[in-house]
Scaffold this motif. Structure first.
Motif, PDB file in Angstrom:
ATOM      1  N   MET A   1      -6.126   1.216   5.469  1.00 38.16           N
ATOM      2  CA  MET A   1      -5.015   1.143   6.434  1.00 38.16           C
ATOM      3  C   MET A   1      -3.716   0.878   5.701  1.00 38.16           C
ATOM      4  O   MET A   1      -2.785   1.656   5.697  1.00 38.16           O
ATOM      5  CB  MET A   1      -5.259   0.012   7.428  1.00 38.16           C
ATOM      6  CG  MET A   1      -6.491   0.217   8.260  1.00 38.16           C
ATOM      7  SD  MET A   1      -6.216   1.420   9.571  1.00 38.16           S
ATOM      8  CE  MET A   1      -7.002   0.609  10.932  1.00 38.16           C
ATOM      9  N   ASN A   2      -3.677  -0.292   5.031  1.00 35.82           N
ATOM     10  CA  ASN A   2      -2.452  -0.641   4.328  1.00 35.82           C
ATOM     11  C   ASN A   2      -2.210   0.266   3.144  1.00 35.82           C
ATOM     12  O   ASN A   2      -1.068   0.460   2.739  1.00 35.82           O
ATOM     13  CB  ASN A   2      -2.504  -2.087   3.855  1.00 35.82           C
ATOM     14  CG  ASN A   2      -2.397  -3.031   5.025  1.00 35.82           C
ATOM     15  OD1 ASN A   2      -1.820  -2.670   6.051  1.00 35.82           O
ATOM     16  ND2 ASN A   2      -2.949  -4.211   4.873  1.00 35.82           N
ATOM     17  N   ARG A   4      -2.554   3.285   3.208  1.00 35.97           N
ATOM     18  CA  ARG A   4      -1.825   4.439   3.707  1.00 35.97           C
ATOM     19  C   ARG A   4      -0.322   4.160   3.729  1.00 35.97           C
ATOM     20  O   ARG A   4       0.482   4.991   3.324  1.00 35.97           O
ATOM     21  CB  ARG A   4      -2.313   4.765   5.113  1.00 35.97           C
ATOM     22  CG  ARG A   4      -2.494   6.253   5.302  1.00 35.97           C
ATOM     23  CD  ARG A   4      -3.345   6.534   6.494  1.00 35.97           C
ATOM     24  NE  ARG A   4      -2.553   7.049   7.578  1.00 35.97           N
ATOM     25  CZ  ARG A   4      -2.961   7.039   8.839  1.00 35.97           C
ATOM     26  NH1 ARG A   4      -4.114   6.488   9.165  1.00 35.97           N
ATOM     27  NH2 ARG A   4      -2.220   7.544   9.786  1.00 35.97           N
ATOM     28  N   ILE A   5       0.028   2.956   4.180  1.00 31.88           N
ATOM     29  CA  ILE A   5       1.454   2.597   4.212  1.00 31.88           C
ATOM     30  C   ILE A   5       2.032   2.613   2.806  1.00 31.88           C
ATOM     31  O   ILE A   5       3.105   3.169   2.563  1.00 31.88           O
ATOM     32  CB  ILE A   5       1.639   1.201   4.831  1.00 31.88           C
ATOM     33  CG1 ILE A   5       1.101   1.190   6.258  1.00 31.88           C
ATOM     34  CG2 ILE A   5       3.115   0.809   4.814  1.00 31.88           C
ATOM     35  CD1 ILE A   5       1.294  -0.121   6.967  1.00 31.88           C
ATOM     36  N   ILE A   8       2.575   6.112   1.684  1.00 33.12           N
ATOM     37  CA  ILE A   8       3.766   6.725   2.287  1.00 33.12           C
ATOM     38  C   ILE A   8       5.020   6.179   1.625  1.00 33.12           C
ATOM     39  O   ILE A   8       5.949   6.914   1.290  1.00 33.12           O
ATOM     40  CB  ILE A   8       3.802   6.448   3.795  1.00 33.12           C
ATOM     41  CG1 ILE A   8       2.604   7.105   4.473  1.00 33.12           C
ATOM     42  CG2 ILE A   8       5.091   6.957   4.402  1.00 33.12           C
ATOM     43  CD1 ILE A   8       2.213   6.432   5.762  1.00 33.12           C
ATOM     44  N   LEU A  12       7.796   8.281  -0.272  1.00 32.74           N
ATOM     45  CA  LEU A  12       9.211   8.262   0.099  1.00 32.74           C
ATOM     46  C   LEU A  12      10.077   7.950  -1.112  1.00 32.74           C
ATOM     47  O   LEU A  12      11.118   8.552  -1.329  1.00 32.74           O
ATOM     48  CB  LEU A  12       9.456   7.197   1.170  1.00 32.74           C
ATOM     49  CG  LEU A  12       9.351   7.671   2.609  1.00 32.74           C
ATOM     50  CD1 LEU A  12       9.502   6.493   3.560  1.00 32.74           C
ATOM     51  CD2 LEU A  12      10.431   8.715   2.891  1.00 32.74           C
TER      52      LEU A  12
ATOM     53  N   VAL B 100      16.114   2.853  -0.213  1.00 34.02           N
ATOM     54  CA  VAL B 100      14.686   2.669  -0.500  1.00 34.02           C
ATOM     55  C   VAL B 100      14.517   1.624  -1.603  1.00 34.02           C
ATOM     56  O   VAL B 100      13.698   0.698  -1.482  1.00 34.02           O
ATOM     57  CB  VAL B 100      14.024   4.006  -0.888  1.00 34.02           C
ATOM     58  CG1 VAL B 100      12.615   3.770  -1.399  1.00 34.02           C
ATOM     59  CG2 VAL B 100      13.994   4.948   0.298  1.00 34.02           C
ATOM     60  N   ARG B 218      -3.447 -11.331   5.159  1.00 35.25           N
ATOM     61  CA  ARG B 218      -2.989  -9.951   5.185  1.00 35.25           C
ATOM     62  C   ARG B 218      -2.258  -9.548   6.460  1.00 35.25           C
ATOM     63  O   ARG B 218      -1.207  -8.905   6.382  1.00 35.25           O
ATOM     64  CB  ARG B 218      -4.143  -8.995   4.898  1.00 35.25           C
ATOM     65  CG  ARG B 218      -3.775  -8.221   3.652  1.00 35.25           C
ATOM     66  CD  ARG B 218      -4.591  -7.077   3.276  1.00 35.25           C
ATOM     67  NE  ARG B 218      -5.146  -6.261   4.328  1.00 35.25           N
ATOM     68  CZ  ARG B 218      -6.096  -5.381   4.093  1.00 35.25           C
ATOM     69  NH1 ARG B 218      -6.588  -5.271   2.884  1.00 35.25           N
ATOM     70  NH2 ARG B 218      -6.562  -4.639   5.054  1.00 35.25           N
ATOM     71  N   LEU B 283       7.887   7.200   8.822  1.00 34.82           N
ATOM     72  CA  LEU B 283       6.979   6.086   8.564  1.00 34.82           C
ATOM     73  C   LEU B 283       6.355   5.604   9.867  1.00 34.82           C
ATOM     74  O   LEU B 283       5.161   5.316   9.940  1.00 34.82           O
ATOM     75  CB  LEU B 283       7.763   4.951   7.903  1.00 34.82           C
ATOM     76  CG  LEU B 283       6.961   3.890   7.192  1.00 34.82           C
ATOM     77  CD1 LEU B 283       6.307   4.455   5.958  1.00 34.82           C
ATOM     78  CD2 LEU B 283       7.859   2.728   6.803  1.00 34.82           C
ATOM     79  N   ALA B 287       2.418   5.698  10.605  1.00 32.37           N
ATOM     80  CA  ALA B 287       1.725   4.406  10.592  1.00 32.37           C
ATOM     81  C   ALA B 287       2.119   3.553  11.793  1.00 32.37           C
ATOM     82  O   ALA B 287       2.354   2.366  11.678  1.00 32.37           O
ATOM     83  CB  ALA B 287       2.045   3.679   9.294  1.00 32.37           C
ATOM     84  N   GLN B 290      -0.090   0.336  12.726  1.00 29.05           N
ATOM     85  CA  GLN B 290       0.075  -0.764  11.777  1.00 29.05           C
ATOM     86  C   GLN B 290       1.449  -1.405  11.923  1.00 29.05           C
ATOM     87  O   GLN B 290       1.587  -2.618  11.848  1.00 29.05           O
ATOM     88  CB  GLN B 290      -0.096  -0.270  10.341  1.00 29.05           C
ATOM     89  CG  GLN B 290      -1.519   0.087   9.988  1.00 29.05           C
ATOM     90  CD  GLN B 290      -1.843   1.531  10.305  1.00 29.05           C
ATOM     91  OE1 GLN B 290      -1.245   2.134  11.205  1.00 29.05           O
ATOM     92  NE2 GLN B 290      -2.787   2.088   9.585  1.00 29.05           N
TER      93      GLN B 290
END
Lengths: 426, 301, 305
Positions: A1-2, A4-5, A8, A12, B100, B218, B283, B287, B290
């Motif tokens: 999950m994380n 994936r972030i 991305i 970027l 960024v 987390r 983004l 996602a 999340q």
């Protein structure tokens, strides 16, 4: 999950690196060698002088950075405060420039650096402090004039106004026809100040502001200051500025657009507006729908009807801490308002403040000729040319001035209170 | 934005378990009336959100002349991408890159130092640890606007003016209090026995931090990454005062530069608005779950 | 490096302490340098005379005397509090209602929730620019047939501007608070509702007797975020008012008054005095909310701080 972030995010980042390095747009130029220079974003002619310089000196370039009008003063001050002011910078002269001069931030421009005798003497005075020149003119003469939409006036059967009473009558007629009589970007405050300046100049004469500029409190308490505010509020009461003036900020250009789209009849603005209108609506100007006038007279007023206010010009000054003063001065000497620049200004509908312009003016064949001669004549005949107050006064007075102008326009304060408030600041 | 009431201790027992959304038993006519009411209110708000966004989108596709004359919500007659080309040609890549970098570096710094700080606070009951925590509590109440003048002075003296680091360091500093706050409230819910068990196995503080505190917090770390990321990405005052050149401009500041540059050209300004939001929108699309869950996990547990 | 090895325990305690110090130091250093030092700095500067160009000099009481006797300062403070209170009154009920709506399942609800969330992704500057153009009385939304009632100077009329600003703030932040409420509502045990339904409680009863009391911690969190956050509404108001806090001084809240005094009128000393007032307001507010949220936390098992 994380993961994936994270993926991305790194994608970027990579994309940003690629685009950042790959596309070098016009706004990004390397500042490794050479000088930096700051000016306002609508100054395309000035930009051409920098381009010319850079073409001749590819190994010692000037990097030009352009700003919006309303942000510029703050940016410049903060950069100078941080000791990282640009090597060459643009200003309006007057008290605002004098702030920097007094702090020792500006290099004197001597006769050996730049031959200043080519400039109109009265214009040079605005950047001269204690007999020393700290800026050279680098823009057209910019008196404030009253623009109007000929088509709108004709439809309403209104003649171009010669006196304030004419203007008031025109306001009433235009309002009845559903047109905003006068376009005003009151959100930016300084356009409202233009009305103040002219109303005071016509009502009380140039002498009143001379006293204000000299720092005497009696100037602000002069009855004509109250009168000017009264006249302004009278126009507001008549609905001269429509309902929306205080929503319009000048940089957004809606105030200008109102005039050329026929939604408003008049606009009081500096001569630079001509070039803006030509750029935004070329057909409007070429078909002869744009009219312009000197500010109307006030019956019984003390002021000279020929007097003008606005910006005698804009100026370029050199940072006293520049690493390469010789280059900066060389640019000012050879590239600012040189012969081709003068032609470029004239071609853009702007009259540069240099001597001996009559021949050039009469040789012009473009449709701008009438406009250029109007501006030139206005300045030549003017007994006084008052620099905009927000530039003429030291900066600690400029902000309260603009706030009080706005408050007076919004009728949050009475005409009497305006002078009282300002006398407390000075 | 800051809070002084981070933890909701009654929920502490079950921070991760999700209850099924409450769906009370159906009722007849009164129920359908209620449904209609909330439904129409929801649609009204949806319109309030959607119309401006729609307007920004179609305006960014308009020609300049079209903008001045046509009805604002109508579809553009000749839609054009020219506005986007104008913006992209105006150094957009640099601004995006700066944004960024500033966001990523700030968030990494903030979360790293805050996690260590939170670990110390949660695992220590000594007096200085309490004072340490109190310092950050105090920090929650300081609006960053209030200290911009001394920060400006400080940055000048440190020779950092007009660099990305000038934005990163103060932004990270002002993100620390809330981050510490959220992480502490999470770490306090970790049973002591877990740490003690690790200690018995001979694990030092650092090992406990990386092998126990980090994985267990987390959800909270996602929260602070998302929250701080949004704050820094959108921050305006620090870039406004602490940088000046185009080469160092981040996106929000660049937007004001574009506005000044384009003036009357509202469609181009709107194209800049859209482009500045695009990275974060992408983004969000990829996602979304999340992001949304992350944003609330730390606040609402 | 000599470690006092009197016993195994001592060595471990020392290692523990040194590791703790090493972990605590970076945050302390960073926050100390850019948080605490500037905080003290702003207080010192409030007694200084500095125009932003030259070197700062000593001003004594002058800045404070000027700031405290300037009605503009008090107007700015009053505006700040007004923004805070009205924002809360506007945002809380809407956020709660949207949270209730979002909390239930369903495809449409989920889609609407995503739509509502979008403003949160936009920067304050982007939102400010968009709304400024959108609310332009001539070329903005008001030019749409049927929306003519919007063609008024919503940002230009001194009586309307503040409320317009509050609306745009709400537009941006309501989704965040709705999200908090949604999460809070989803954590309310269904059994509570089932029991109430058996008792024959009406939908309204259930809202007042179960939902709202169960949400009290969420309300505290959301309220605190809103109140403290409202001290920092600078970016949006700056852009919406064209950097002036105008029309007139209608939207000149404390942060703007500070910015304008310091960076437009170039009186850094006076601006620092205004900033100090802003800090004091923030501290007072946080004391009040800590006390208030502490009160609601009376029956909790553990201390928050």
């Amino acid at each position: 999950m994380n993961r994936r972030i994270a993926l991305i995010a790194s994608a970027l980042l990579a994309a940003a690196v690629v685009t950042g390095c790959g596309s070098s747009g016009p706004a990004q130029t390397s500042a490794e060698a050479g000088l930096t220079m700051w000016a306002l974003s609508d100054q395309t002619t000035l930009k051409a002088s920098v381009d010319a310089y850079n073409a001749d000196h590819p190994d010692n370039k000037i990097t030009l950075q352009l700003y919006a009008n309303d942000d510029y003063k703050q940016k410049l001050r903060v950069a100078f405060g941080a000791g990282q002011g640009p090597d060459i910078f643009f200003s309006w002269g007057g008290g605002a420039l004098n702030d920097y001069v007094k702090s020792g931030k500006v290099a004197e421009i001597t006769a050996s650096d730049v031959d200043t005798s080519k400039f109109t003497p009265s214009v040079l005075k605005t950047a001269t402090f204690g007999d020393k020149v700290y800026g050279v003119p680098a823009n057209g003469l910019a008196p404030v004039v009253l623009y109007y939409n000929k088509e709108v006036l004709e439809k309403a059967g209104v003649q171009p106004p010669k006196t304030l009473d004419d203007l008031k009558a025109a306001v009433a007629t235009l309002k009845g026809r559903g047109v905003t009589p006068i376009s005003l970007a009151a959100n930016s405050k300084w356009p409202t100040l233009m009305w103040h300046e002219y109303l005071l100049d016509r009502a009380g004469g140039a002498e009143v502001f001379d006293r204000i500029g000299a720092g005497t409190t009696s100037g602000w308490l002069d009855p004509s200051v109250t009168e000017a505010n009264r006249l302004l509020q009278e126009l507001v009461d008549l609905g001269a500025f429509g309902d929306n003036a205080s929503s319009l900020s000048y940089d957004q250009g809606a105030a200008t657009a109102l005039l050329y789209t026929g939604k408003a009849a008049f606009e009081l603005m500096g001569t630079w507006e001509y070039a803006n209108i030509v750029k935004a609506a070329p057909d409007f100007v070429s078909s002869g729908k744009l009219g312009y006038l000197a500010f109307p007279t006030i019956t019984g007023g003390q002021g000279d009807p020929g007097a003008i206010v606005g910006n005698p010009s804009n100026y370029l000054s050199v940072n006293a801490a520049t690493k390469d003063k010789a280059t900066a001065m060389a640019y000012l000497k050879d590239y600012v308002l040189n012969d081709s620049q003068v032609d470029a200004y004239l071609a853009a509908g702007s009259v540069p403040p240099v001597n001996g312009l009559e021949n050039k003016l009469s040789a012009i064949t473009t449709p701008d000729k009438a406009w250029l001669q109007f501006v030139y004549g206005l300045v030549q005949k003017a007994p006084t040319f008052q620099l905009s107050w927000d530039q003429a006064l030291p900066s600690e007075q400029a902000d309260p001035l603009l706030t009080n102008v706005d408050e007076s326009f919004l009728k949050k304060i009475t005409p009497e209170q305006f002078g009282q408030n300002m006398s407390k600041v000075s | 934005m800051t809070t002084t009431a981070p933890a909701d201790p009654t929920r502490a027992a079950a921070p991760v378990t999700r209850h099924r959304p409450s769906r009370p038993p159906r009722r007849s006519s009164a129920h359908s009336f209620y449904r209609t009411m909330t439904g129409s209110a929801a649609l009204l708000w949806a319109a309030i959100v959607a119309v401006p966004l729609y307007w920004v989108m179609i305006t960014s596709l308009r020609e300049r002349a079209d903008f001045l004359t046509s009805s604002p919500l109508s579809l553009p007659e000749n839609s054009t991408l020219a506005n986007y080309r104008t913006v992209l040609g105006g150094g957009f890549g640099t601004y995006l890159f700066n944004s960024v970098v500033v966001t990523a570096v700030t968030v990494v710094i903030t979360v790293t130092v805050s996690l260590m700080a939170a670990f110390v606070i949660a695992r220590n009951s000594s007096r200085w640890a309490r004072w340490y925590f109190r310092l950050f509590l105090l920090g929650l109440a300081i609006p960053l606007q209030a200290v911009i003048i001394p920060v400006y002075l400080l940055i000048i003296r440190m020779q950092l003016y007009d660099s990305l680091l000038a934005i990163i360091l103060p932004s990270a500093a002002f993100a620390i209090p809330i981050t510490v706050m959220i992480l502490v409230s999470f770490l306090r819910d970790v049973p002591d026995s877990l740490f003690e068990a690790m200690q018995m196995d001979g694990a030092g503080e650092w090992k406990q931090l990386f092998n126990l505190a980090l994985p267990l917090t987390r959800p909270a770390i996602v929260t602070v990454v998302v929250y701080n990321g949004l704050q820094v990405w959108n921050g305006f005052l620090f870039p406004l005062i602490l940088t000046q050149s185009n080469e160092q401009a981040v996106l929000p500041l660049a937007l004001t530069l574009f506005r000044g540059q384009f003036g009357i050209d509202v469609p181009a300004t709107m194209a800049a608005v859209v482009l500045s939001t695009l990275p974060i929108l992408i983004l969000f699309i990829v996602a979304r779950r999340q992001l949304i869950a992350g944003l609330t996990a730390g606040f609402s547990k | 490096m000599t470690v006092p090895r009197t016993s195994y325990q001592d060595a471990r305690a020392w290692r523990r302490r040194s590791a703790g110090a090493a972990m605590a130091a970076p945050a302390l250093l960073l926050f100390g340098l850019f948080g605490v030092v500037p905080l003290l700095g702003v207080m010192v500067l409030s007694f200084a005379d500095w125009d932003g160009l030259g070197e700062p000099g000593w001003a004594g009481q002058a800045n404070w005397a000027a700031v405290l006797t300037d009605p503009g300062t008090w107007d700015a403070l009053a505006l700040t509090i007004k923004v805070m209170v009205v924002s809360w009154l506007v945002q809380t009920p809407i956020a709660l209602a949207l949270g209730l709506f979002q909390a239930a399942t369903g495809r449409l609800r989920a889609m609407l929730a995503i739509l509502w969330f979008l403003p949160l992704l936009l920067s304050a500057v982007a939102i400010g620019l968009a709304w400024q153009a959108l609310l332009d009385p001539t070329f903005g939304l008001g030019a749409t047939p049927g929306l003519g009632w919007l063609a008024r100077p919503l940002l230009g009329d001194p009586d309307l501007a503040l409320y317009t600003v509050i609306f745009v703030i709400a537009w941006q932040f309501i989704p965040f608070h709705a999200l908090l409420y949604q999460a809070g509502i989803r954590q309310i045990p269904v059994s509570l509702y089932e029991a109430a339904a058996i008792d024959g409680a009406s939908r309204t009863d259930r809202f007042w007797r179960i939902t709202l009391p169960q949400l009290r911690y969420t309300i505290v969190t959301s309220t605190t975020l809103m109140l403290v956050g409202s001290l920092t509404y600078f970016d949006l108001i700056f852009v919406l008012s064209g950097g002036t806090g105008g029309p007139g001084t209608a939207t000149r809240v404390l942060p703007l008054a500070m910015y304008i005094t310091g960076f437009q009128a170039h009186d850094m000393g006076r601006a620092s005095a205004i900033a100090t007032i802003l800090v004091l307001t923030g501290l007072a507010l946080s004391l009040v909310t800590t006390k208030w949220s502490g009160f609601t936390r009376m029956n909790s098992q553990q201390e928050g701080s």
